[in-house]
Design a protein around this motif. Structure first.
Motif, PDB file in Angstrom:
ATOM      1  N   ALA A 113       0.831  -1.207   0.000  1.00  0.00           N
ATOM      2  CA  ALA A 113       0.000   0.000   0.000  1.00  0.00           C
ATOM      3  C   ALA A 113       0.867   1.260   0.000  1.00  0.00           C
ATOM      4  O   ALA A 113       0.578   2.223  -0.721  1.00  0.00           O
ATOM      5  CB  ALA A 113      -0.941  -0.008   1.201  1.00  0.00           C
ATOM      6  N   LEU A 114       1.949   1.261   0.772  1.00  0.00           N
ATOM      7  CA  LEU A 114       2.823   2.446   0.807  1.00  0.00           C
ATOM      8  C   LEU A 114       3.455   2.673  -0.568  1.00  0.00           C
ATOM      9  O   LEU A 114       3.525   3.805  -1.060  1.00  0.00           O
ATOM     10  CB  LEU A 114       3.932   2.278   1.860  1.00  0.00           C
ATOM     11  CG  LEU A 114       3.496   2.057   3.313  1.00  0.00           C
ATOM     12  CD1 LEU A 114       4.718   2.038   4.241  1.00  0.00           C
ATOM     13  CD2 LEU A 114       2.498   3.095   3.803  1.00  0.00           C
ATOM     14  N   GLN A 117       0.839   4.080  -2.979  1.00  0.00           N
ATOM     15  CA  GLN A 117       0.455   5.468  -2.747  1.00  0.00           C
ATOM     16  C   GLN A 117       1.530   6.423  -3.257  1.00  0.00           C
ATOM     17  O   GLN A 117       1.218   7.509  -3.756  1.00  0.00           O
ATOM     18  CB  GLN A 117       0.131   5.704  -1.265  1.00  0.00           C
ATOM     19  CG  GLN A 117      -0.443   7.094  -0.960  1.00  0.00           C
ATOM     20  CD  GLN A 117      -1.677   7.467  -1.780  1.00  0.00           C
ATOM     21  OE1 GLN A 117      -2.346   6.593  -2.351  1.00  0.00           O
ATOM     22  NE2 GLN A 117      -1.969   8.747  -1.873  1.00  0.00           N
ATOM     23  N   ASN A 118       2.789   6.028  -3.154  1.00  0.00           N
ATOM     24  CA  ASN A 118       3.836   6.853  -3.755  1.00  0.00           C
ATOM     25  C   ASN A 118       3.691   6.913  -5.280  1.00  0.00           C
ATOM     26  O   ASN A 118       3.889   7.974  -5.880  1.00  0.00           O
ATOM     27  CB  ASN A 118       5.223   6.302  -3.387  1.00  0.00           C
ATOM     28  CG  ASN A 118       5.885   7.096  -2.271  1.00  0.00           C
ATOM     29  OD1 ASN A 118       5.217   7.837  -1.554  1.00  0.00           O
ATOM     30  ND2 ASN A 118       7.194   6.927  -2.113  1.00  0.00           N
ATOM     31  N   VAL A 121       0.894   9.413  -5.963  1.00  0.00           N
ATOM     32  CA  VAL A 121       1.299  10.819  -5.806  1.00  0.00           C
ATOM     33  C   VAL A 121       2.205  11.235  -6.961  1.00  0.00           C
ATOM     34  O   VAL A 121       2.039  12.318  -7.544  1.00  0.00           O
ATOM     35  CB  VAL A 121       2.007  11.025  -4.447  1.00  0.00           C
ATOM     36  CG1 VAL A 121       2.581  12.438  -4.346  1.00  0.00           C
ATOM     37  CG2 VAL A 121       1.045  10.752  -3.287  1.00  0.00           C
TER      38      VAL A 121
ATOM     39  N   VAL B   4       8.396  16.762  -7.296  1.00  0.00           N
ATOM     40  CA  VAL B   4       7.653  15.845  -6.416  1.00  0.00           C
ATOM     41  C   VAL B   4       8.247  14.444  -6.520  1.00  0.00           C
ATOM     42  O   VAL B   4       8.474  13.767  -5.509  1.00  0.00           O
ATOM     43  CB  VAL B   4       6.144  15.840  -6.763  1.00  0.00           C
ATOM     44  CG1 VAL B   4       5.405  14.835  -5.904  1.00  0.00           C
ATOM     45  CG2 VAL B   4       5.547  17.231  -6.609  1.00  0.00           C
ATOM     46  N   LEU B   8       9.991  12.215  -3.622  1.00  0.00           N
ATOM     47  CA  LEU B   8       9.598  10.838  -3.278  1.00  0.00           C
ATOM     48  C   LEU B   8      10.811   9.906  -3.316  1.00  0.00           C
ATOM     49  O   LEU B   8      10.977   9.044  -2.454  1.00  0.00           O
ATOM     50  CB  LEU B   8       8.520  10.334  -4.245  1.00  0.00           C
ATOM     51  CG  LEU B   8       7.168  11.054  -4.154  1.00  0.00           C
ATOM     52  CD1 LEU B   8       6.296  10.699  -5.355  1.00  0.00           C
ATOM     53  CD2 LEU B   8       6.434  10.702  -2.862  1.00  0.00           C
ATOM     54  N   VAL B 110      -5.324  -1.271   4.574  1.00  0.00           N
ATOM     55  CA  VAL B 110      -4.877  -0.547   3.372  1.00  0.00           C
ATOM     56  C   VAL B 110      -5.259   0.932   3.468  1.00  0.00           C
ATOM     57  O   VAL B 110      -4.431   1.812   3.202  1.00  0.00           O
ATOM     58  CB  VAL B 110      -5.449  -1.193   2.085  1.00  0.00           C
ATOM     59  CG1 VAL B 110      -5.204  -0.301   0.862  1.00  0.00           C
ATOM     60  CG2 VAL B 110      -4.826  -2.572   1.859  1.00  0.00           C
ATOM     61  N   ALA B 113      -2.763   2.614   5.660  1.00  0.00           N
ATOM     62  CA  ALA B 113      -1.431   2.757   5.069  1.00  0.00           C
ATOM     63  C   ALA B 113      -1.403   3.879   4.025  1.00  0.00           C
ATOM     64  O   ALA B 113      -0.457   4.673   3.967  1.00  0.00           O
ATOM     65  CB  ALA B 113      -0.982   1.440   4.451  1.00  0.00           C
ATOM     66  N   LEU B 114      -2.449   3.972   3.204  1.00  0.00           N
ATOM     67  CA  LEU B 114      -2.499   5.040   2.183  1.00  0.00           C
ATOM     68  C   LEU B 114      -2.523   6.412   2.855  1.00  0.00           C
ATOM     69  O   LEU B 114      -1.823   7.344   2.444  1.00  0.00           O
ATOM     70  CB  LEU B 114      -3.723   4.875   1.277  1.00  0.00           C
ATOM     71  CG  LEU B 114      -3.860   3.558   0.498  1.00  0.00           C
ATOM     72  CD1 LEU B 114      -5.071   3.627  -0.435  1.00  0.00           C
ATOM     73  CD2 LEU B 114      -2.611   3.209  -0.296  1.00  0.00           C
ATOM     74  N   GLN B 117       0.933   7.241   4.282  1.00  0.00           N
ATOM     75  CA  GLN B 117       1.958   7.565   3.294  1.00  0.00           C
ATOM     76  C   GLN B 117       1.765   8.981   2.756  1.00  0.00           C
ATOM     77  O   GLN B 117       2.740   9.674   2.469  1.00  0.00           O
ATOM     78  CB  GLN B 117       1.989   6.523   2.163  1.00  0.00           C
ATOM     79  CG  GLN B 117       3.136   6.697   1.179  1.00  0.00           C
ATOM     80  CD  GLN B 117       4.522   6.742   1.829  1.00  0.00           C
ATOM     81  OE1 GLN B 117       4.708   6.307   2.971  1.00  0.00           O
ATOM     82  NE2 GLN B 117       5.500   7.282   1.128  1.00  0.00           N
ATOM     83  N   VAL B 121       4.613  11.920   2.864  1.00  0.00           N
ATOM     84  CA  VAL B 121       5.031  12.746   1.730  1.00  0.00           C
ATOM     85  C   VAL B 121       4.835  14.234   2.052  1.00  0.00           C
ATOM     86  O   VAL B 121       5.714  15.065   1.796  1.00  0.00           O
ATOM     87  CB  VAL B 121       4.255  12.358   0.450  1.00  0.00           C
ATOM     88  CG1 VAL B 121       4.568  13.313  -0.693  1.00  0.00           C
ATOM     89  CG2 VAL B 121       4.570  10.912   0.052  1.00  0.00           C
TER      90      VAL B 121
END
Lengths: 245, 245
Positions: A113-114, A117-118, A121, B4, B8, B110, B113-114, B117, B121
């Motif tokens: 999931a991490l 999500q990156n 983004v 961005v 990351l 999930v 976790a989203l 994250q 960020v």
């Protein structure tokens, strides 16, 4: 508010895409951004299936609940929690791993999931739109077969990505006061806050540009959990090595 | 590469913080950015306990494996998967929810976790450093008691945040070729790629600025899974309502 925080706060799922492709170079950048997310004890328990074959896309679109954008988007990724790689590496290092633990399931699911999500983004920072497809868990066994997923790997969600061909509103979220608690869990005042949020959502659904409906959040949620949610998941996971011991 | 994506890709965990506080205004922005992440069927199955009391911080630091930065960081958050809120809302809407399903556990984990994250960020975009604390699952029962977590809520991980007082290197990741597969799961060539990665990591651990050691990735992983990983998790979750049916 800095531009990154503004970007994060402007997320909405995109379900309609122009046909425009994503360059290989950009795709690599997005995936590397995903990899850079935190991972529990450096295990990196994630694999991604990039689904390119039209027949596979169409089959998954159907199995995920008839979501046509799975077939139409520029890139469709299936994010998998993958304990196989680390178990194999353990064996090559001469140690028999203790498999099937619930904790391993959590580690791999959270890692995945991490990572995703990156990617989300990163994609949005490049002007792309994304949509998570939890519907891959509608028929996880068939989808695992289509992708030839081995034991100790399960599909957590799908992920559509592409150039947006729609501009939907940002969907309201629960008041932050309901989500964040200080030092101790408390639900004081929650019923009142949620009643207000129900009205917010009813208003949102009435006003939004497409798919207008009369719906309150609590009522929607209650329908969702009135029946057993995806009751096949426990057996499916067990068969795949995630015995949740 | 846009800024961005650069941000990351530059993530590393921070475990040493200056004493500097995070303003309430910024904290709210970060948490709202977290809330803006995708959520399965809009359930928003996450709660956050912001731990401010020193005694609680110190107790959790100890229970999470003696991680002093849990006590020292500017903000320490415990991210919880929370099905209680939606079950309560269902009941108020007149429907008895079907609890304890494995799928609900996945949805809430999930979602959480989203959310986290996005906070990570957002924080890094504001010059802060973060560190996930999976160690809260070392002693989840005691930590749940300290935070008075009710049934249908479990602590997925802790999260340290603050102004970095160190500048560690970015940790290498597995080659992207090992992670991303096309149309079908395949581990062809994986053993060779991982042997090379083992050398990359050995080199990294020898060269990095602090905590040098001799270690290969495969060997580290094998130690991790040679014993049952956090074997209490299954029972703990069951007692908390996550029966994984």
């Amino acid at each position: 508010m800095n531009p990154v925080i503004e970007l994060l706060q402007s997320h909405r799922s995109i379900r309609k895409f122009t046909g425009e492709a994503i360059s290989e170079e950009l795709l690599q950048q997005l995936l590397r951004a995903g990899q850079s997310a935190a991972t529990s004890s450096h295990v990196q328990a994630t694999s991604i299936i990039r689904v390119r074959e039209t027949t596979k896309r169409e089959a998954i679109a159907e199995l995920a609940g008839g979501q046509a954008y799975v077939a139409d988007c520029a890139e469709f990724l299936v994010f998998c929690a993958d304990m196989k790689r680390v178990f194999d590496a353990s064996e090559r290092a001469g140690t028999e791993p203790r498999r099937g633990m619930t904790e391993q399931f959590i580690i791999a699911t959270v890692d995945t999931a991490l990572f995703a999500q990156n990617v989300a983004v990163a994609a949005e920072s490049a002007g792309l739109g994304i949509c998570y497809i939890g519907g891959v868990r509608n028929n996880p066994e068939q989808i695992s077969e289509i992708l030839a997923l081995p034991r100790d790997v399960y599909p957590v969600f799908g992920f559509c990505m592409g150039m947006p061909d729609q501009d939907p509103e940002v969907k309201p979220r629960l008041p932050l006061e309901v989500i964040v608690k200080e030092d101790t869990y408390s639900d004081d005042g929650e019923a009142t806050e949620i009643a207000a949020f129900d009205r917010t959502m009813a208003d949102y659904y009435q006003r939004r540009s497409s798919n207008r409906k009369a719906a309150r959040w609590s009522a929607q949620i209650s329908v969702l959990f009135a029946e057993k949610t995806r009751p096949h998941m426990r057996d499916f996971l067990g068969k795949r090595g995630f015995e949740l011991k």
